[in-house]
Design a protein around this motif. Structure first.
Motif, PDB file in Angstrom:
ATOM      1  N   LYS A  56      23.423  25.732  26.444  1.00  0.00           N
ATOM      2  CA  LYS A  56      25.336  25.287  26.212  1.00  0.00           C
ATOM      3  C   LYS A  56      26.324  27.291  26.787  1.00  0.00           C
ATOM      4  O   LYS A  56      25.607  27.946  27.211  1.00  0.00           O
ATOM      5  CB  LYS A  56      25.731  25.960  24.529  1.00  0.00           C
ATOM      6  N   PRO A  57      27.571  27.167  26.808  1.00  0.00           N
ATOM      7  CA  PRO A  57      28.085  28.032  27.541  1.00  0.00           C
ATOM      8  C   PRO A  57      28.185  28.892  26.094  1.00  0.00           C
ATOM      9  O   PRO A  57      28.210  28.616  25.398  1.00  0.00           O
ATOM     10  CB  PRO A  57      29.276  26.857  27.822  1.00  0.00           C
ATOM     11  N   GLY A  58      27.744  29.816  26.568  1.00  0.00           N
ATOM     12  CA  GLY A  58      27.746  31.179  26.483  1.00  0.00           C
ATOM     13  C   GLY A  58      26.229  31.944  25.574  1.00  0.00           C
ATOM     14  O   GLY A  58      26.248  33.336  25.262  1.00  0.00           O
ATOM     15  N   ASP A  59      25.427  31.309  26.610  1.00  0.00           N
ATOM     16  CA  ASP A  59      23.605  31.400  26.858  1.00  0.00           C
ATOM     17  C   ASP A  59      23.360  32.407  27.368  1.00  0.00           C
ATOM     18  O   ASP A  59      23.076  33.079  27.167  1.00  0.00           O
ATOM     19  CB  ASP A  59      23.094  30.062  27.231  1.00  0.00           C
ATOM     20  N   LEU A  60      24.150  32.404  28.765  1.00  0.00           N
ATOM     21  CA  LEU A  60      23.812  33.650  29.670  1.00  0.00           C
ATOM     22  C   LEU A  60      25.583  34.382  29.470  1.00  0.00           C
ATOM     23  O   LEU A  60      26.889  33.432  28.832  1.00  0.00           O
ATOM     24  CB  LEU A  60      24.403  33.388  30.680  1.00  0.00           C
ATOM     25  N   GLY A  61      25.467  35.855  29.677  1.00  0.00           N
ATOM     26  CA  GLY A  61      26.825  37.015  29.455  1.00  0.00           C
ATOM     27  C   GLY A  61      27.534  37.011  30.546  1.00  0.00           C
ATOM     28  O   GLY A  61      28.794  36.140  30.466  1.00  0.00           O
ATOM     29  N   GLY A  62      26.738  36.773  32.099  1.00  0.00           N
ATOM     30  CA  GLY A  62      28.246  36.958  32.816  1.00  0.00           C
ATOM     31  C   GLY A  62      26.914  38.374  33.888  1.00  0.00           C
ATOM     32  O   GLY A  62      26.081  38.562  33.369  1.00  0.00           O
ATOM     33  N   VAL A  63      28.109  37.834  35.103  1.00  0.00           N
ATOM     34  CA  VAL A  63      27.331  38.774  36.223  1.00  0.00           C
ATOM     35  C   VAL A  63      29.187  39.647  36.732  1.00  0.00           C
ATOM     36  O   VAL A  63      30.125  39.372  36.603  1.00  0.00           O
ATOM     37  CB  VAL A  63      27.270  37.817  37.310  1.00  0.00           C
ATOM     38  N   VAL A  64      28.755  41.003  36.013  1.00  0.00           N
ATOM     39  CA  VAL A  64      29.703  41.938  36.457  1.00  0.00           C
ATOM     40  C   VAL A  64      29.787  43.392  38.096  1.00  0.00           C
ATOM     41  O   VAL A  64      28.154  43.907  37.637  1.00  0.00           O
ATOM     42  CB  VAL A  64      30.025  42.513  35.642  1.00  0.00           C
ATOM     43  N   LEU A  65      30.729  42.844  38.514  1.00  0.00           N
ATOM     44  CA  LEU A  65      30.306  43.961  39.936  1.00  0.00           C
ATOM     45  C   LEU A  65      31.285  44.796  39.323  1.00  0.00           C
ATOM     46  O   LEU A  65      32.683  44.188  39.432  1.00  0.00           O
ATOM     47  CB  LEU A  65      30.712  43.535  41.617  1.00  0.00           C
ATOM     48  N   VAL A  66      31.307  46.085  39.636  1.00  0.00           N
ATOM     49  CA  VAL A  66      32.663  47.758  38.932  1.00  0.00           C
ATOM     50  C   VAL A  66      32.261  48.883  41.097  1.00  0.00           C
ATOM     51  O   VAL A  66      31.201  49.062  41.237  1.00  0.00           O
ATOM     52  CB  VAL A  66      31.796  48.234  37.962  1.00  0.00           C
ATOM     53  N   GLY A  67      33.968  48.536  40.709  1.00  0.00           N
ATOM     54  CA  GLY A  67      33.762  49.744  42.266  1.00  0.00           C
ATOM     55  C   GLY A  67      34.558  50.247  42.844  1.00  0.00           C
ATOM     56  O   GLY A  67      35.139  50.705  41.181  1.00  0.00           O
ATOM     57  N   LYS A  68      34.384  50.661  43.667  1.00  0.00           N
ATOM     58  CA  LYS A  68      35.910  52.151  43.343  1.00  0.00           C
ATOM     59  C   LYS A  68      36.569  51.574  44.117  1.00  0.00           C
ATOM     60  O   LYS A  68      38.217  52.715  44.482  1.00  0.00           O
ATOM     61  CB  LYS A  68      34.726  53.173  43.910  1.00  0.00           C
ATOM     62  N   ALA A  69      37.826  50.316  44.532  1.00  0.00           N
ATOM     63  CA  ALA A  69      38.812  50.179  44.870  1.00  0.00           C
ATOM     64  C   ALA A  69      40.020  50.860  44.234  1.00  0.00           C
ATOM     65  O   ALA A  69      39.433  50.910  43.566  1.00  0.00           O
ATOM     66  CB  ALA A  69      38.451  48.907  45.473  1.00  0.00           C
ATOM     67  N   THR A  70      41.508  50.589  44.577  1.00  0.00           N
ATOM     68  CA  THR A  70      42.492  50.846  43.392  1.00  0.00           C
ATOM     69  C   THR A  70      42.633  49.537  43.173  1.00  0.00           C
ATOM     70  O   THR A  70      43.029  48.031  42.598  1.00  0.00           O
ATOM     71  CB  THR A  70      43.346  50.901  44.698  1.00  0.00           C
ATOM     72  N   GLY A  71      43.456  49.488  41.389  1.00  0.00           N
ATOM     73  CA  GLY A  71      44.584  48.682  40.945  1.00  0.00           C
ATOM     74  C   GLY A  71      45.235  49.746  40.793  1.00  0.00           C
ATOM     75  O   GLY A  71      45.752  50.468  40.919  1.00  0.00           O
ATOM     76  N   ASN A  72      46.096  49.139  39.395  1.00  0.00           N
ATOM     77  CA  ASN A  72      47.217  50.010  38.860  1.00  0.00           C
ATOM     78  C   ASN A  72      46.902  50.480  36.953  1.00  0.00           C
ATOM     79  O   ASN A  72      47.969  50.400  36.946  1.00  0.00           O
ATOM     80  CB  ASN A  72      48.275  48.693  38.989  1.00  0.00           C
ATOM     81  N   GLY A  73      45.687  50.194  36.697  1.00  0.00           N
ATOM     82  CA  GLY A  73      45.421  51.600  35.336  1.00  0.00           C
ATOM     83  C   GLY A  73      46.017  50.193  34.640  1.00  0.00           C
ATOM     84  O   GLY A  73      45.838  50.769  33.211  1.00  0.00           O
ATOM     85  N   ASN A  74      46.168  48.867  34.030  1.00  0.00           N
ATOM     86  CA  ASN A  74      46.305  48.043  33.490  1.00  0.00           C
ATOM     87  C   ASN A  74      45.737  47.959  32.517  1.00  0.00           C
ATOM     88  O   ASN A  74      45.708  47.697  30.739  1.00  0.00           O
ATOM     89  CB  ASN A  74      47.101  46.915  33.891  1.00  0.00           C
ATOM     90  N   HIS A  75      44.247  47.489  32.706  1.00  0.00           N
ATOM     91  CA  HIS A  75      42.926  47.822  31.980  1.00  0.00           C
ATOM     92  C   HIS A  75      42.375  49.578  31.795  1.00  0.00           C
ATOM     93  O   HIS A  75      41.792  49.615  33.269  1.00  0.00           O
ATOM     94  CB  HIS A  75      42.099  46.774  32.419  1.00  0.00           C
TER      95      HIS A  75
END
Length: 210
Positions: A56-75
């Motif tokens: 069922k959906p939600g059995d797996l959490g997910g895959v997350v990649l975290v990098g060092k590129a730019t964003g605008n800081g909304n989160h």
């Protein structure tokens, strides 16, 4: 939650199946400075999926990649219940390299930690253009299929198939390119958010919370 730390590379061989039970809803996080080397093939894809007999959906959490590129800081921080040592993301290097995801399928993902605080099928936090992402399919996810939080990563051949919330969600000033993206939704499987107006979309492109 499994964290791959800065300086390490996680290699996943073609044809590998990585499974999660519902009571774990496992989340793989490739943190800033770390890399994933997940290069499947058309005949031997790498599959993240449920270990349950009736998945069922939600059995797996997910895959997350975290990098060092730019964003605008909304989160300010990563979503989805990560620990305090891994909440920070982003930087100043738009060419940052988080490794490669090729011929990868992510099934039955989506971990709802709190209302509005979820893990997506594939979450990309400030991932740089040195990262290779192509031929990735997210199937039957409980939340977004692909979510981009800033960053400059370029992706090709993405499929979002029957996920409950948004298929391609972009915020925090994402400024990469996506070529050949397919979105297929099941009208009977949507993320009901009541009267908030945050509906299940093929594309959600915004910047503010609330």
């Amino acid at each position: 939650y499994v964290y791959v730390e800065s300086g390490a590379t996680l290699t996943i061989e073609p044809g590998t199946k990585i499974v999660s039970n519902n009571d774990s809803a496992g989340v793989l996080i490739i943190y800033k400075g770390a890399k994933i080397n997940a290069k499947g093939t058309a005949s031997a894809p790498i599959v993240f999926t449920s270990a349950e007999a009736n998945p069922k959906p939600g059995d797996l959490g997910g895959v997350v990649l975290v990098g060092k590129a730019t964003g605008n800081g909304n989160h300010a921080n990563l979503e989805g219940g990560v620990n305090d040592a891994h909440k920070d993301f982003g930087g100043t290097d738009d060419a940052d390299n988080s490794g490669a995801l090729q011929y990868v399928r992510i099934e039955y993902a989506g971990k709802a930690v709190n209302p509005g605080d979820e893990v997506n099928g594939l979450s990309l936090y400030a991932v740089g253009s040195g990262t290779t992402i192509d031929h990735v399919q997210v199937v039957r996810g409980l939340d977004d299929a692909f979510e981009f939080f800033g960053g400059s990563v370029n992706c090709k051949y993405l499929i979002a198939y029957n996920c409950a919330d948004d298929d391609y969600d972009m915020d925090d000033g994402y400024h990469g390119k996506i070529q050949y993206a397919l979105s297929i939704k099941d009208p009977k499987f949507t993320d009901g958010k009541g009267t908030t107006g945050d509906l299940s979309n093929n594309f959600e492109v915004d910047n503010t919370n609330g």
